[in-house]
Enzyme design. Structure first.
Site, PDB file in Angstrom:
ATOM      1  N   SER A   1       0.797  -1.228   0.000  1.00  0.00           N
ATOM      2  CA  SER A   1       0.000   0.000   0.000  1.00  0.00           C
ATOM      3  C   SER A   1       0.829   1.277   0.000  1.00  0.00           C
ATOM      4  CB  SER A   1      -0.942   0.004   1.207  1.00  0.00           C
ATOM      5  OG  SER A   1      -0.271  -0.348   2.402  1.00  0.00           O
TER       6      SER A   1
ATOM      7  N   GLY B   1      -0.303   3.494  -5.550  1.00  0.00           N
ATOM      8  CA  GLY B   1      -1.326   2.904  -6.394  1.00  0.00           C
ATOM      9  C   GLY B   1      -2.632   2.594  -5.701  1.00  0.00           C
TER      10      GLY B   1
ATOM     11  N   GLY C   1      -3.373   0.241  -3.630  1.00  0.00           N
ATOM     12  CA  GLY C   1      -3.214  -0.031  -2.209  1.00  0.00           C
ATOM     13  C   GLY C   1      -3.217   1.231  -1.374  1.00  0.00           C
TER      14      GLY C   1
ATOM     15  N   SER D   1      -8.663  -9.172 -10.130  1.00  0.00           N
ATOM     16  CA  SER D   1      -8.691  -8.426 -11.392  1.00  0.00           C
ATOM     17  C   SER D   1      -9.733  -9.051 -12.311  1.00  0.00           C
ATOM     18  CB  SER D   1      -7.316  -8.472 -12.066  1.00  0.00           C
ATOM     19  OG  SER D   1      -7.372  -7.980 -13.389  1.00  0.00           O
TER      20      SER D   1
ATOM     21  N   TYR E   1      -0.182 -13.953 -15.086  1.00  0.00           N
ATOM     22  CA  TYR E   1      -0.872 -12.973 -14.245  1.00  0.00           C
ATOM     23  C   TYR E   1      -2.333 -13.363 -14.073  1.00  0.00           C
ATOM     24  CZ  TYR E   1      -3.032  -8.522 -12.862  1.00  0.00           C
ATOM     25  OH  TYR E   1      -3.757  -7.542 -12.222  1.00  0.00           O
TER      26      TYR E   1
END
Length: 265
Positions: free
Chosen positions: A16, A19, A21, A143, A156
């Site tokens: 974090s 971005g 986070g 995602s 990914y």
């Protein structure tokens, strides 16, 4: 207007220092939670803590420097902060434009260790105590690539599918405990990571990051309904809801904040 109040709750957000986070850490702090911010570099972490405090001056924010891509880093974090009420498994990496046949074992293992096992280790450590207390929130930042596997980075997509599966399975394991477990599915998001990818085009054309990101989204994710990249704040808003008491009947879910890319209800 009814506000989300997380006063008295401790939230841990992995990865974090920037971005998505960091955006999540800010939203949770604004709602009154004590926030544990994590990153690998002290200087960047200090900057992140300053940003959180700027957005939420009354908040309590602490930092932990450590690499959560290995068991030792996770163990050190758990030892330093043995309890939390809200766990956001956000730390992760991505690497576009890597052909499946050129992706070696080391790359696959690295993505598995960072994107998957970090969340497994932290959830294993914190969720059991949440259940004993009768309240808790575990959130995996996955995602849309979990379902819409990108051909340029299968490794990914695999790691994100794994996160969704773990979140669903853990939610079922904690049935009736008062602990909810969900995954959040962002699409293209205008974070620092995306800006780095778009920077050459921005410099070459003189266009804004927002315009270039919208063009990228329309090209790379043509099924997007909003036809633009989401903002970090928009993703953080979904996480704030999932972390709140208002989400008490939301568990085992994949919460979409991907602009309608995925073609299923």
């Amino acid at each position: 207007m009814i506000a989300i109040d997380l006063s008295g709750k401790t939230a841990l957000v992995s990865g974090s220092s920037e971005g998505i986070g960091l955006g999540i850490a800010i939203r949770l702090a604004e709602a009154g939670a004590k926030v544990i911010v994590n990153g690998r570099h002290q200087e960047k972490l200090d900057k992140a803590i300053t940003e959180v405090k700027k957005a939420a001056p009354e908040s309590e924010v602490v930092g932990f420097v450590g690499d959560l891509g290995n068991a030792e880093g996770c163990d050190a974090l758990i030892k330093a902060h043995p309890s939390c009420d809200i766990l956001v498994n956000n730390v992760g990496i991505f690497n576009p434009q890597s052909d499946f046949f050129d992706t070696d074992d080391a790359c696959w293992q690295n993505f598995f260790d960072i994107n998957v096992m970090s969340g497994v280790r932290l959830s294993r450590a914190y969720a059991k105590d949440m259940a004993k207390r009768g309240w808790g929130r575990v959130i995996f930042i996955a995602s849309e690539s979990a379902f819409n596997i990108p051909v340029e980075m299968v490794h990914y997509g695999f790691s994100k599918t794994a996160q969704v599966a773990i979140a669903r399975g853990l939610a079922k394991s904690l049935a009736g405990s008062g602990v909810t477990v969900n995954s959040v599915l962002p699409g293209p998001t205008l974070s620092e990571g995306m800006k780095k990818l778009l920077e050459p085009t921005v410099k070459k054309t003189g266009r804004s990051y927002e315009d270039v990101a919208a063009e990228f989204t329309k090209t790379a994710r043509s099924s997007s309904i909003i036809q633009r990249a989401a903002s970090v704040e928009e993703v953080a808003n979904m996480v704030l809801y999932a972390a709140s008491p208002f989400a008490s009947a939301t568990t085992g879910a994949s919460l979409r904040v991907e602009g309608g890319i995925l073609n299923y209800l």
